[in-house]
Structures are given as structure tokens and as C-alpha cells.
Design a protein around this motif. Structure first.
Motif, PDB file in Angstrom:
ATOM      1  N   THR A 186      -1.059   2.926   7.180  1.00  0.00           N
ATOM      2  CA  THR A 186      -2.230   2.060   7.119  1.00  0.00           C
ATOM      3  C   THR A 186      -1.918   0.781   6.355  1.00  0.00           C
ATOM      4  N   GLY A 187      -2.710  -0.240   6.640  1.00  0.00           N
ATOM      5  CA  GLY A 187      -2.536  -1.519   5.950  1.00  0.00           C
ATOM      6  C   GLY A 187      -3.549  -2.530   6.452  1.00  0.00           C
ATOM      7  N   SER A 188      -3.651  -3.625   5.730  1.00  0.00           N
ATOM      8  CA  SER A 188      -4.592  -4.689   6.066  1.00  0.00           C
ATOM      9  C   SER A 188      -4.035  -5.551   7.191  1.00  0.00           C
ATOM     10  N   PRO A 189      -4.855  -6.450   7.755  1.00  0.00           N
ATOM     11  CA  PRO A 189      -4.340  -7.364   8.787  1.00  0.00           C
ATOM     12  C   PRO A 189      -3.141  -8.189   8.312  1.00  0.00           C
ATOM     13  N   GLY A 190      -3.112  -8.536   7.037  1.00  0.00           N
ATOM     14  CA  GLY A 190      -1.985  -9.297   6.512  1.00  0.00           C
ATOM     15  C   GLY A 190      -0.740  -8.478   6.269  1.00  0.00           C
ATOM     16  N   GLU A 191      -0.833  -7.173   6.461  1.00  0.00           N
ATOM     17  CA  GLU A 191       0.306  -6.277   6.223  1.00  0.00           C
ATOM     18  C   GLU A 191       0.857  -5.683   7.506  1.00  0.00           C
ATOM     19  N   ARG A 192       0.553  -6.279   8.639  1.00  0.00           N
ATOM     20  CA  ARG A 192       0.990  -5.706   9.920  1.00  0.00           C
ATOM     21  C   ARG A 192       2.510  -5.630  10.033  1.00  0.00           C
ATOM     22  N   ASP A 193       3.207  -6.656   9.583  1.00  0.00           N
ATOM     23  CA  ASP A 193       4.674  -6.614   9.649  1.00  0.00           C
ATOM     24  C   ASP A 193       5.215  -5.474   8.801  1.00  0.00           C
ATOM     25  N   LEU A 194       4.630  -5.296   7.621  1.00  0.00           N
ATOM     26  CA  LEU A 194       5.067  -4.221   6.728  1.00  0.00           C
ATOM     27  C   LEU A 194       4.787  -2.857   7.338  1.00  0.00           C
ATOM     28  N   THR A 195       3.600  -2.648   7.865  1.00  0.00           N
ATOM     29  CA  THR A 195       3.286  -1.328   8.431  1.00  0.00           C
ATOM     30  C   THR A 195       4.144  -1.029   9.652  1.00  0.00           C
ATOM     31  N   ALA A 196       4.436  -2.058  10.448  1.00  0.00           N
ATOM     32  CA  ALA A 196       5.305  -1.846  11.614  1.00  0.00           C
ATOM     33  C   ALA A 196       6.709  -1.444  11.173  1.00  0.00           C
ATOM     34  N   GLU A 197       7.214  -2.097  10.129  1.00  0.00           N
ATOM     35  CA  GLU A 197       8.543  -1.764   9.608  1.00  0.00           C
ATOM     36  C   GLU A 197       8.582  -0.336   9.088  1.00  0.00           C
ATOM     37  N   VAL A 198       7.551   0.067   8.359  1.00  0.00           N
ATOM     38  CA  VAL A 198       7.520   1.396   7.758  1.00  0.00           C
ATOM     39  C   VAL A 198       7.297   2.475   8.817  1.00  0.00           C
ATOM     40  N   ALA A 199       6.419   2.214   9.770  1.00  0.00           N
ATOM     41  CA  ALA A 199       6.104   3.220  10.794  1.00  0.00           C
ATOM     42  C   ALA A 199       7.270   3.471  11.735  1.00  0.00           C
ATOM     43  N   GLY A 200       8.026   2.411  12.032  1.00  0.00           N
ATOM     44  CA  GLY A 200       9.122   2.578  12.977  1.00  0.00           C
ATOM     45  C   GLY A 200       8.620   3.102  14.309  1.00  0.00           C
ATOM     46  N   SER A 201       9.383   3.978  14.902  1.00  0.00           N
ATOM     47  CA  SER A 201       9.008   4.519  16.219  1.00  0.00           C
ATOM     48  C   SER A 201       8.399   5.910  16.127  1.00  0.00           C
ATOM     49  N   THR A 202       8.211   6.420  14.888  1.00  0.00           N
ATOM     50  CA  THR A 202       7.793   7.815  14.741  1.00  0.00           C
ATOM     51  C   THR A 202       6.368   7.992  14.229  1.00  0.00           C
ATOM     52  N   ALA A 203       5.832   7.000  13.512  1.00  0.00           N
ATOM     53  CA  ALA A 203       4.509   7.155  12.905  1.00  0.00           C
ATOM     54  C   ALA A 203       3.455   6.374  13.682  1.00  0.00           C
ATOM     55  N   VAL A 204       2.211   6.721  13.486  1.00  0.00           N
ATOM     56  CA  VAL A 204       1.088   5.957  14.032  1.00  0.00           C
ATOM     57  C   VAL A 204       0.871   4.744  13.127  1.00  0.00           C
ATOM     58  N   ASP A 205       0.925   3.560  13.695  1.00  0.00           N
ATOM     59  CA  ASP A 205       0.773   2.326  12.923  1.00  0.00           C
ATOM     60  C   ASP A 205      -0.658   1.812  13.080  1.00  0.00           C
ATOM     61  N   LEU A 206      -1.422   1.883  11.989  1.00  0.00           N
ATOM     62  CA  LEU A 206      -2.795   1.384  11.995  1.00  0.00           C
ATOM     63  C   LEU A 206      -2.929   0.066  11.233  1.00  0.00           C
ATOM     64  N   GLY A 207      -1.820  -0.612  10.983  1.00  0.00           N
ATOM     65  CA  GLY A 207      -1.877  -1.867  10.246  1.00  0.00           C
ATOM     66  C   GLY A 207      -2.850  -2.852  10.871  1.00  0.00           C
ATOM     67  N   GLY A 208      -3.864  -3.279  10.107  1.00  0.00           N
ATOM     68  CA  GLY A 208      -4.830  -4.253  10.589  1.00  0.00           C
ATOM     69  C   GLY A 208      -5.822  -3.727  11.596  1.00  0.00           C
ATOM     70  N   ARG A 209      -5.877  -2.429  11.791  1.00  0.00           N
ATOM     71  CA  ARG A 209      -6.704  -1.870  12.871  1.00  0.00           C
ATOM     72  C   ARG A 209      -7.931  -1.108  12.376  1.00  0.00           C
TER      73      ARG A 209
END
Length: 365
Positions: free
Chosen positions: A227-250
Motif C-alpha cells: 500500500t501507499g499514497s498516490p505520490g508513492e506509486r513508484d516505491l510501491t511498484a518497486e517493492v511489490a515486484g511481480s509477486t505482490a498486489v500493488d495498491l499504491g495510489g489506489r
């Protein structure tokens, strides 16, 4: 609606800083609401989304105070007129100013006086003169080393608004049955939330450590939601990679609360969502940098595992950028430390000796 004395008594409660700061003021807001007929919560722009979640609030007003770091703007006639107009609209009979240990209520108390508010309460180290009718003295009749929610409750009680019988003083948000989690989260039988972002760099566990944690959970077969804020989308994408659900900014704040409430464990730094996790009763692995004291700012919840060197050289520095090379207070925390904290929280091992997954207890919903 607030409770109260039935005489139309209107109280303004002020907490002007950030999202988490407003959340920890929630028990004090409920205390005021139990003794007032109308509660106006005055927040800054950063804290207002949290204010919208709190029980006991009849009206939420947003005002950017010139002395709050995140909302720096000139103190001029236009700002003063704006504040006077707000107070004239809300017509409070009194105000309760909630501040942290390093903040003064006096700037706001002066504006409240100029706007005609007849009774103002707060906690002030400095002599308030005629600015406060009720004053607590930090270090004297207000202990320094108490959690922030308890500090706010003491200010409210001094103003004449004790916590009512039956209220345990825990962090809490309003029930909102219309909020649901995203479908890819709802489809999971269990999941861990990893929230990698913080408002300042000095409180952050490295992104590489977050990514390694997500990878290890994936290896163990434990689904992860990042999880993360709209301003943290790059960070959440990096952390989630291809295995986690990325809810950054969502997610909205209420949507994030719903996601946190369904998690088996929430892994989070010292940031607003940690207090939101506490407010929904989540189990929390707290990656806590000691730049501010954990006794005041650790998640105010029953099930918390605090990680991080609380005696590191940055201790109590209130630094925004890490002042110590290598960021040792948090880089010393490893993935295995987080997994061990997870296991302590759920009372069940994630791994057996042969490395296979062991079923965790039923997730609280």
C-alpha cells in the motif's frame, strides 16, 4: 451527533498537523463529543482526511496554519480574515487545542482570542498570559512520557471533557459499511500488508529491504498487499515486484483502513497508516526509527512488535533526513526479524523446520 448538556454548547477541537497526528487525537475528540452538543474539528490540509474518519465530529473544517511546516504561508491580513470568518461560521463557545510535546498552542490560542472565542484550553510550557483559560504544564501536571493519545485525553479532561464510561480510549474510526476492498484483495484468504512509505526519509526502512521481505513472503506462500499514497506509486511498484498486489495510489483513507483491517499482519514504519492500522485493530510490525520517542508515537494498539534500535545515535533528534551514515537504526533490522515478529503476533510459525508453510490462525475481520 455529539452528546452533551442540551444547551447547544459548541466546542472546537483543533489538531493542525498531519494524518497520524489527527488519528491519535481521536479518543480526545470522542471525550469532547460526550460533553458537547456540537464538535467542530479544525484540521490542516494533511490531517483533514483523517479527521473525516473520526467518530464524534459534527463538522470538519480545514485551515492551513502558517506555523505548521507542511503548510508554510505568510501570516497576513488575508489569512487572519479567513480564520475570523471560519470562527464566525462555527460559533464555538470554547476551543480545545491539541498539540504534541514539541508544539505550542499559543499561536492558535491568540487567533482564537482575536476571533472572540471566550474559553481556550491547551498545554503550554511557556506562560500563556491571557491566551489560555485552562493550561496544563508539560513536565509538571502533564507527564512528558505518555503516548500521544493519552496526552490529548489529558488536555480534554482538563478542559472539562473526560472520557465517558464505557469508552476504552483506544484509537477508532467510524464504521463505514459502504467501503470495500479491491477485488484482488477480497479474493485472498489471507494476506500481509507491507506499507513501505513514510513522510520523511529518516523513518524509512530501505526499499531493498521491503522488496526482499515481499520476496520471502512469496517464497513462503504468504500473499502480500503493498500500500501507499498516490505520490508513492513508484516505491510501491518497486517493492511489490511481480509477486505482490500493488495498491499504491489506489485506496482512499477509508479504503486503506478496510485493507488494513483484513490483514493478518501489517508491516509499517512510523507514519500515518501505522496509526490507521492501530485504529482498526490490526496486528502491527512497527519499523520504528527513534528520531521521535516510541513511548509517545509507537502505534497505540494491543498487538504491536516494535523493531529498530531505539538507542541509535539519531535518538530523539527529530531529524527528517537521517543524520547518521548508514541509517543504522533501521538497516540493522533484517527480513528474518520481521518474519519472527510476525510469528510472535499470530502465535504460529510461518515455517516448519523443512521450510514448508504452516497454516496461520484465522485472520480477524
Amino acid at each position: 451527533m455529539s452528546g452533551g448538556r442540551g444547551d447547544g454548547h459548541r466546542v472546537l477541537v483543533a489538531r493542525l498537523d498531519s494524518f497520524g497526528d489527527v488519528l491519535v487525537a481521536g479518543p480526545a475528540v470522542r471525550a469532547v463529543a460526550a460533553g458537547a452538543d456540537h464538535v467542530t474539528l479544525l484540521c490542516g490540509p494533511q490531517g483533514a482526511p483523517a479527521g473525516a474518519l473520526l467518530p464524534g465530529v459534527d463538522t470538519l473544517r480545514v485551515w492551513a496554519a502558517p506555523w505548521v511546516t507542511e503548510t508554510v504561508r505568510p501570516l497576513d491580513d488575508a489569512v487572519l480574515a479567513e480564520f475570523r470568518a471560519l470562527i464566525a461560521e462555527e460559533r464555538p463557545d470554547e476551543a480545545v487545542v491539541l498539540t504534541s510535546f514539541h508544539q505550542s498552542p499559543l499561536p492558535l490560542a491568540m487567533l482564537l482570542r482575536l476571533a472572540g472565542v471566550p474559553r481556550v484550553s491547551g498545554a503550554s510550557v511557556d506562560h500563556p498570559g491571557a491566551l489560555l483559560d485552562v493550561r496544563l504544564r508539560p513536565g509538571e501536571d502533564l507527564p512528558e512520557d505518555v503516548p500521544e493519545p493519552e496526552r490529548a485525553l489529558r488536555i480534554a479532561a482538563a478542559a472539562g471533557f473526560p472520557l465517558p464510561d464505557g469508552d476504552d480510549g483506544a484509537l477508532r474510526i467510524r464504521d463505514d459499511e459502504g467501503v470495500s476492498v479491491p477485488s484482488e484483495v477480497a479474493a485472498l484468504d489471507r494476506y500481509v500488508v507491507v506499507h513501505p512509505g513514510t513522510s520523511v526519509e529518516a523513518r524509512s526502512w530501505p526499499p531493498s529491504s521491503h522488496r526482499a521481505l515481499v520476496a520471502e513472503y512469496a517464497r513462503l506462500g504468504v500473499p502480500v498487499v503493498v500500500t501507499g499514497s498516490p505520490g508513492e506509486r513508484d516505491l510501491t511498484a518497486e517493492v511489490a515486484g511481480s509477486t505482490a498486489v500493488d495498491l499504491g495510489g489506489r485506496t482512499s483513507p477509508a479504503g486503506l483502513a478496510a485493507v488494513l483491517a483484513g490483514a493478518e499482519v501489517v508491516v509499517v514504519g512510523n507514519t500515518g497508516p501505522a496509526h490507521l492500522a492501530a485504529a482498526v485493530g490490526a496486528r502491527i510490525v512497527s519499523l520504528f526509527s527513534p528520531v521521535v520517542p516510541a513511548v509517545k508515537w509507537a502505534p497505540y494498539a494491543a498487538h504491536v512488535e516494535l523493531l529498530g534500535d531505539q538507542e541509535a545515535p539519531c535518538r530523539l533528534s527529530r531529524a527528517r533526513d537521517c543524520p547518521v551514515p548508514g541509517h543504522p537504526c533501521l538497516t540493522g533490522v533484517g527480513v528474518d526479524d520481521v518474519l519472527a515478529a510476525h510469528e510472535r503476533l499470530v502465535g504460529c510459525a510461518l515455517r516448519t523446520n523443512d521450510g514448508s508453510l504452516r497454516t496461520a490462525p484465522e485472520t480477524r475481520r
